[in-house]
Design an enzyme around this catalytic site. Structure first.
Site, PDB file in Angstrom:
ATOM      1  N   ARG A 255      17.404  66.987  52.118  1.00 39.42           N
ATOM      2  CA  ARG A 255      18.109  68.172  51.600  1.00 39.42           C
ATOM      3  C   ARG A 255      19.551  67.831  51.272  1.00 39.42           C
ATOM      4  O   ARG A 255      20.114  68.322  50.298  1.00 39.42           O
ATOM      5  CB  ARG A 255      18.011  69.309  52.630  1.00 39.42           C
ATOM      6  CG  ARG A 255      18.379  70.653  52.056  1.00 39.42           C
ATOM      7  CD  ARG A 255      17.997  71.793  53.000  1.00 39.42           C
ATOM      8  NE  ARG A 255      18.685  71.699  54.277  1.00 39.42           N
ATOM      9  CZ  ARG A 255      18.423  72.491  55.320  1.00 39.42           C
ATOM     10  NH1 ARG A 255      17.470  73.409  55.251  1.00 39.42           N
ATOM     11  NH2 ARG A 255      19.093  72.370  56.437  1.00 39.42           N
TER      12      ARG A 255
ATOM     13  N   LYS B 107      22.972  73.196  50.310  1.00 33.38           N
ATOM     14  CA  LYS B 107      23.815  73.544  51.453  1.00 33.38           C
ATOM     15  C   LYS B 107      25.236  73.084  51.160  1.00 33.38           C
ATOM     16  O   LYS B 107      25.703  72.070  51.671  1.00 33.38           O
ATOM     17  CB  LYS B 107      23.246  72.886  52.720  1.00 33.38           C
ATOM     18  CG  LYS B 107      23.243  73.821  53.914  1.00 33.38           C
ATOM     19  CD  LYS B 107      22.413  73.271  55.049  1.00 33.38           C
ATOM     20  CE  LYS B 107      22.706  74.021  56.328  1.00 33.38           C
ATOM     21  NZ  LYS B 107      22.197  75.398  56.371  1.00 33.38           N
TER      22      LYS B 107
ATOM     23  N   GLU C 231      17.607  86.141  51.034  1.00 39.45           N
ATOM     24  CA  GLU C 231      17.821  85.691  52.418  1.00 39.45           C
ATOM     25  C   GLU C 231      19.100  86.300  52.964  1.00 39.45           C
ATOM     26  O   GLU C 231      19.671  87.189  52.345  1.00 39.45           O
ATOM     27  CB  GLU C 231      17.838  84.155  52.485  1.00 39.45           C
ATOM     28  CG  GLU C 231      18.939  83.486  51.690  1.00 39.45           C
ATOM     29  CD  GLU C 231      19.044  81.986  51.993  1.00 39.45           C
ATOM     30  OE1 GLU C 231      18.913  81.586  53.155  1.00 39.45           O
ATOM     31  OE2 GLU C 231      19.288  81.222  51.051  1.00 39.45           O
TER      32      GLU C 231
END
Ligand SMILES: *Cc1c(COP(=O)(O)O)cnc(C)c1O
Length: 341
Positions: free
Chosen positions: A82, A184, A220
């Site tokens: 990620r 992220k 989210e």
């Protein structure tokens, strides 16, 4: 190994300086060998790319002690992958996957006295991150970068028991279609601060963000993915390109299918479907799952049947199974647990 004299059970989620952190620098097109250092201070130029244009991304994972006394980390390969995706989207150099996992291992071993004992509920939180370090004044990617991993012990998430959360359907958007919601990056958090402070001031625990294009679908929260249980017993999670792909959520969906035999699917979920849901939880590394009791949509309250005092039965099963796998009480799927010591 003598453990630190820390009251593990009463630790919160905050920064405590540990013994060692890992640092590697990228210069002239390559990463150096990397070192462990006691120096907790970062020294960079006043015009560093990260300071001017927020060129930075991060990861979060935990090291902890299993029932049989091993120190392990949970699926660090997925954090490495990620971070590679985040770096590419932000025009940063990739920190190689094998080196990422090796650095995680080194930081955990160097701070072994800070890894909380089994049963304390506490863990050693690891924060890999990377940022542009050389002076940049025109808008462009930096040429030099620093990759670091710091470790800090954090307490049990459900200290003093489980308290289902109350969420607000936010008037702010978290991520644009074709934007950066799926990586992220620090940038996603900088812009979320006003929204979360606003929600807290109004008495809510968290925001529920909708898709920015139509504001009809559930995405989210600021730092956790949703998992729902429908009234007919299916586990569902929102599908969207602007959601951060939570490793906990992906693991829970696997557990739902393969360990609990449940129908589990990732699909678009309309805000209007909320009243068809029996249970709702937020998933992320910190809590694994925290139950949601209520969502407030501009004055309209949607209360889940699971209530405001405990986890719903299916969310509880998911939580118990995944934490059982993590702690070594339940056999893990191949490759999920990386034993460090
Ligand atoms: C980190 C993060 C999550 C949770 O991901 P995990 O891999 O499960 O810890 C969810 N949403 C956002 C926006 C995040 O940054």
């Amino acid at each position: 190994m003598e453990k630190q004299n820390i009251d593990w059970g009463s630790l919160g989620f905050g920064y405590i300086k540990t013994d060692k952190r890992y640092v590697s620098n990228f210069k002239d097109g390559k990463w150096d060998d990397g070192v462990l250092t006691e120096d907790a201070t970062v020294c960079i130029n006043e015009c560093a790319g990260v300071l001017q244009y927020a060129q930075t991304c991060f990861e979060g994972l935990k090291a902890y002690t299993t029932e049989d006394g091993h120190i392990v980390v949970f699926r660090p390969d997925l954090n490495a992958d990620r971070m590679i995706d985040s770096a590419k989207r932000l025009e940063m150099p990739v920190f190689p996957k094998d080196r990422f996992i090796d650095a995680v291992e080194k930081v955990v071993l160097a701070n072994e006295s800070f890894v909380p004992p089994y049963g304390s509920g506490a863990t050693l939180y690891l924060r890999p991150y990377m940022f542009g370090t050389n002076p940049v004044i025109g808008v462009k990617p930096a040429d030099e970068y620093q990759f670091r991993i710091l470790a800090t012990p954090v307490g049990p998430y459900f200290k003093g028991g489980v308290k289902p959360l109350t969420l607000k359907v936010s008037d702010f958007d978290r991520a644009a279609p074709h934007g950066t919601g799926h990586i992220k990056g620090g940038l996603n958090y900088a812009m979320s601060l006003h929204a979360i402070v606003t929600a807290h001031n109004e008495g809510y625990d968290e925001n529920m963000y909708l898709d920015a294009a139509t504001r009809t679908k559930i995405e989210e929260t600021g730092g956790a993915n949703f998992i729902f249980v429908t009234k007919d017993g299916k586990v569902v999670t929102p599908k969207s390109n602007s959601i951060l792909p939570s490793i906990t959520r992906r693991s829970l969906m696997y557990v739902a299918k393969e360990y609990l035999g449940l129908d589990a699917q990732e699909r678009e979920i309309e805000l209007a479907e909320l009243s068809d849901m029996a249970e709702c939880g937020l998933c992320g590394t910190a809590a694994v799952i925290s139950p949601v009791g209520k969502v407030v949509d501009h004055g309209k309250e949607i209360c889940f049947p699971s209530g405001m005092t405990e986890m719903g039965p299916t969310i509880k099963k998911l939580y118990d199974t995944l934490t059982g796998i993590q702690m070594g009480r339940i056999p893990a799927p191949e490759g999920w647990i990386k034993v460090i010591k």
